[in-house]
Design a protein around this motif. Structure first.
Motif, PDB file in Angstrom:
ATOM      1  N   UNK A  19      38.027  61.236  39.083  1.00  0.00           N
ATOM      2  CA  UNK A  19      39.136  60.530  39.595  1.00  0.00           C
ATOM      3  C   UNK A  19      39.139  58.966  39.397  1.00  0.00           C
ATOM      4  N   UNK A  20      40.316  58.170  39.080  1.00  0.00           N
ATOM      5  CA  UNK A  20      40.551  57.074  38.698  1.00  0.00           C
ATOM      6  C   UNK A  20      40.901  56.015  40.002  1.00  0.00           C
ATOM      7  N   UNK A  21      40.514  55.085  40.353  1.00  0.00           N
ATOM      8  CA  UNK A  21      41.048  54.092  41.359  1.00  0.00           C
ATOM      9  C   UNK A  21      42.384  53.503  41.002  1.00  0.00           C
ATOM     10  N   UNK A  22      42.927  53.065  41.962  1.00  0.00           N
ATOM     11  CA  UNK A  22      44.321  52.315  41.705  1.00  0.00           C
ATOM     12  C   UNK A  22      43.845  51.152  40.861  1.00  0.00           C
ATOM     13  N   UNK A  23      42.823  50.355  41.180  1.00  0.00           N
ATOM     14  CA  UNK A  23      42.363  49.095  40.223  1.00  0.00           C
ATOM     15  C   UNK A  23      42.116  49.763  38.829  1.00  0.00           C
ATOM     16  N   UNK A  24      41.344  50.912  38.855  1.00  0.00           N
ATOM     17  CA  UNK A  24      41.223  51.163  37.145  1.00  0.00           C
ATOM     18  C   UNK A  24      42.554  51.527  36.447  1.00  0.00           C
ATOM     19  N   UNK A  25      43.517  52.225  37.095  1.00  0.00           N
ATOM     20  CA  UNK A  25      44.464  52.809  36.424  1.00  0.00           C
ATOM     21  C   UNK A  25      45.324  51.438  36.164  1.00  0.00           C
ATOM     22  N   UNK A  26      45.324  50.340  37.016  1.00  0.00           N
ATOM     23  CA  UNK A  26      46.144  49.118  36.634  1.00  0.00           C
ATOM     24  C   UNK A  26      45.284  48.336  35.492  1.00  0.00           C
ATOM     25  N   UNK A  27      44.035  48.330  35.387  1.00  0.00           N
ATOM     26  CA  UNK A  27      43.511  47.728  34.408  1.00  0.00           C
ATOM     27  C   UNK A  27      43.781  48.379  33.078  1.00  0.00           C
ATOM     28  N   UNK A  28      43.880  49.766  32.967  1.00  0.00           N
ATOM     29  CA  UNK A  28      44.081  50.300  31.840  1.00  0.00           C
ATOM     30  C   UNK A  28      45.597  49.989  31.399  1.00  0.00           C
ATOM     31  N   UNK A  29      46.336  50.164  32.364  1.00  0.00           N
ATOM     32  CA  UNK A  29      47.870  49.729  31.899  1.00  0.00           C
ATOM     33  C   UNK A  29      48.010  48.265  31.382  1.00  0.00           C
ATOM     34  N   UNK A  40      52.116  53.881  26.807  1.00  0.00           N
ATOM     35  CA  UNK A  40      50.987  54.213  27.614  1.00  0.00           C
ATOM     36  C   UNK A  40      50.568  53.596  28.719  1.00  0.00           C
ATOM     37  N   UNK A  41      51.154  52.209  28.764  1.00  0.00           N
ATOM     38  CA  UNK A  41      50.869  51.501  29.884  1.00  0.00           C
ATOM     39  C   UNK A  41      51.742  51.943  30.842  1.00  0.00           C
ATOM     40  N   UNK A  42      53.036  52.279  30.721  1.00  0.00           N
ATOM     41  CA  UNK A  42      53.915  52.790  31.921  1.00  0.00           C
ATOM     42  C   UNK A  42      53.272  54.050  32.277  1.00  0.00           C
ATOM     43  N   UNK A  43      52.699  54.932  31.537  1.00  0.00           N
ATOM     44  CA  UNK A  43      52.247  55.929  32.004  1.00  0.00           C
ATOM     45  C   UNK A  43      50.893  55.764  33.259  1.00  0.00           C
ATOM     46  N   UNK A  44      49.973  54.759  32.557  1.00  0.00           N
ATOM     47  CA  UNK A  44      49.013  54.283  33.811  1.00  0.00           C
ATOM     48  C   UNK A  44      49.470  53.749  34.977  1.00  0.00           C
ATOM     49  N   UNK A  45      50.543  52.825  34.800  1.00  0.00           N
ATOM     50  CA  UNK A  45      51.129  52.403  35.988  1.00  0.00           C
ATOM     51  C   UNK A  45      51.632  53.225  37.081  1.00  0.00           C
ATOM     52  N   UNK A  46      52.221  54.533  36.668  1.00  0.00           N
ATOM     53  CA  UNK A  46      52.780  55.535  37.206  1.00  0.00           C
ATOM     54  C   UNK A  46      51.695  56.283  38.011  1.00  0.00           C
ATOM     55  N   UNK A  47      50.746  56.153  37.225  1.00  0.00           N
ATOM     56  CA  UNK A  47      49.418  56.989  37.861  1.00  0.00           C
ATOM     57  C   UNK A  47      49.030  56.066  39.168  1.00  0.00           C
ATOM     58  N   UNK A  48      48.880  54.874  38.719  1.00  0.00           N
ATOM     59  CA  UNK A  48      48.435  53.930  39.781  1.00  0.00           C
ATOM     60  C   UNK A  48      49.214  53.957  41.117  1.00  0.00           C
ATOM     61  N   UNK A  49      50.463  53.931  40.829  1.00  0.00           N
ATOM     62  CA  UNK A  49      51.640  53.708  42.004  1.00  0.00           C
ATOM     63  C   UNK A  49      51.557  55.056  42.774  1.00  0.00           C
ATOM     64  N   UNK A  50      50.867  55.783  42.147  1.00  0.00           N
ATOM     65  CA  UNK A  50      50.997  57.352  43.104  1.00  0.00           C
ATOM     66  C   UNK A  50      49.910  57.043  44.381  1.00  0.00           C
ATOM     67  N   UNK A  51      48.900  56.338  43.878  1.00  0.00           N
ATOM     68  CA  UNK A  51      47.638  55.908  44.859  1.00  0.00           C
ATOM     69  C   UNK A  51      48.140  54.756  45.825  1.00  0.00           C
ATOM     70  N   UNK A  52      49.042  53.912  45.344  1.00  0.00           N
ATOM     71  CA  UNK A  52      48.917  52.598  46.319  1.00  0.00           C
ATOM     72  C   UNK A  52      50.362  51.930  45.725  1.00  0.00           C
ATOM     73  N   UNK A  53      51.179  51.411  46.440  1.00  0.00           N
ATOM     74  CA  UNK A  53      52.259  50.428  46.029  1.00  0.00           C
ATOM     75  C   UNK A  53      52.392  49.350  47.012  1.00  0.00           C
ATOM     76  N   UNK A  54      51.643  48.213  46.630  1.00  0.00           N
ATOM     77  CA  UNK A  54      51.447  47.120  47.635  1.00  0.00           C
ATOM     78  C   UNK A  54      51.701  46.083  46.782  1.00  0.00           C
ATOM     79  N   UNK A  55      51.263  45.623  45.697  1.00  0.00           N
ATOM     80  CA  UNK A  55      51.000  44.452  44.905  1.00  0.00           C
ATOM     81  C   UNK A  55      52.409  44.348  44.109  1.00  0.00           C
TER      82      UNK A  55
END
Length: 320
Positions: A19-29, A40-55
């Motif tokens: 499992x990847x954390x929000x910050x890890x997905x954002x870092x990859x993106x 690929x950046x868009x794909x990783x951001x999509x995964x991050x925003x499934x976990x958190x939507x704050x920033x």
């Protein structure tokens, strides 16, 4: 049945470990975006925003990646979410080259109008004269530094020209500091609702560029302003770091750089607990160290940084 349960537990355990954390997905993106692999950046951001939507910062960067990937629908969705969650820099969004491809879309005008209404609402009851004065101070501060950096970034910067611009910068800083100190002493730290977005930034940048004694004087005032929603916590982090280093301490958020005496390269200045710096930065709305270092053209390797920091401290202790 027993074999089935063991299989399910193994699958769940494997999923947990991977499992990847929000910050890890954002870092990859962000890494993919810097490498211009926007899809690929868009794909990783999509995964991050499934976990958190704050920033709002992450939503803005995601919108830029989506625009560059020609995924306009996602670009507008994320840019609008960025505006909803706190993005306010209307001057920057309109000149950001990553978003140029969106300008001809009808959704672009809607997004800009939405942001303009938000900015107008913030300054609806502002002190117009003071807002104008501080906006000019902010422009003055940033313009001379832009001129300095343009020369500094050239392959063989002209030292005489840098010294000349530096003297002008010091003179402007002194004049601006007198004006800002008078405002702070008489009225305290004023929020965006009183002096507008750029006026509020002006208070920070002038103190950020002041000498240590004046930074120490107004640091508590800015801390209080952040608590009361009158100042940006990310800006406060920069001031905290600068004051800490000037006092001979380690910085907290890794926002300040210095020159490595061995390699003569620009690096991140000493900080406390490097392992958790990204967590601290996220708490004040700043991006990761990797993102910041990339923007500053600084190589960032956490393990190498910790090793160099330990060696530097060992050397310093041996001299005491």
């Amino acid at each position: 049945m027993k074999k089935l349960i063991v299989f399910i537990l193994l699958v769940l355990n494997f999923s947990f470990l991977n499992a990847q954390t929000y910050q890890e997905w954002v870092h990859k993106a962000d890494s993919c975006s810097r490498a211009k692999n926007y899809k690929l950046s868009v794909s990783y951001y999509s995964k991050a925003f499934k976990i958190e939507q704050k920033s709002f910062v992450d939503f803005y960067h995601a919108g830029c990646s989506a625009a560059m990937a020609k995924e306009n629908k996602k670009a507008f969705k994320w840019l609008n979410l960025s505006i909803d969650k706190g993005y306010e820099n209307i001057s920057h969004i309109q000149i950001d080259p990553d978003l140029t491809s969106l300008h001809s879309e009808k959704e672009w005008k809607k997004a800009i109008d939405k942001l303009q209404k938000k900015v107008d609402a913030i300054g609806a009851n502002s002190d117009k004269l003071l807002e104008k004065e501080l906006a000019l101070i902010y422009a003055d501060d940033q313009e001379i530094r832009g001129e300095f950096m343009n020369v500094y970034k050239t392959p063989n910067p002209d030292k005489k020209k840098l010294d000349s611009i530096g003297k002008i910068m010091d003179r402007k800083d002194s004049i601006n500091l007198v004006k800002v100190m008078k405002i702070l002493d008489e009225r305290g730290w004023l929020g965006k609702n009183v002096v507008g977005i750029e006026g509020n930034k002006a208070l920070f940048v002038v103190i950020q560029h002041a000498d240590l004694k004046d930074q120490q004087k107004y640091l508590p005032m800015m801390r209080e302003a952040v608590i009361n929603g009158k100042a940006d916590p990310g800006n406060l982090a920069y001031l905290e770091d600068r004051v800490a280093l000037r006092e001979g301490k380690k910085q907290i958020y890794g926002s300040q750089s210095s020159k490595n005496k061995k390699t003569n390269k620009i690096c991140i200045a000493p900080m406390i607990d490097p392992d958790n710096v990204d967590k601290r930065r996220a708490e004040v709305g700043l991006g990761t160290m990797a993102e910041y270092a990339a923007k500053m053209n600084i190589e960032w390797d956490l393990e190498a940084y910790k090793k160099e920091l330990a060696e530097s401290e060992k050397l310093q202790n041996s001299k005491q």
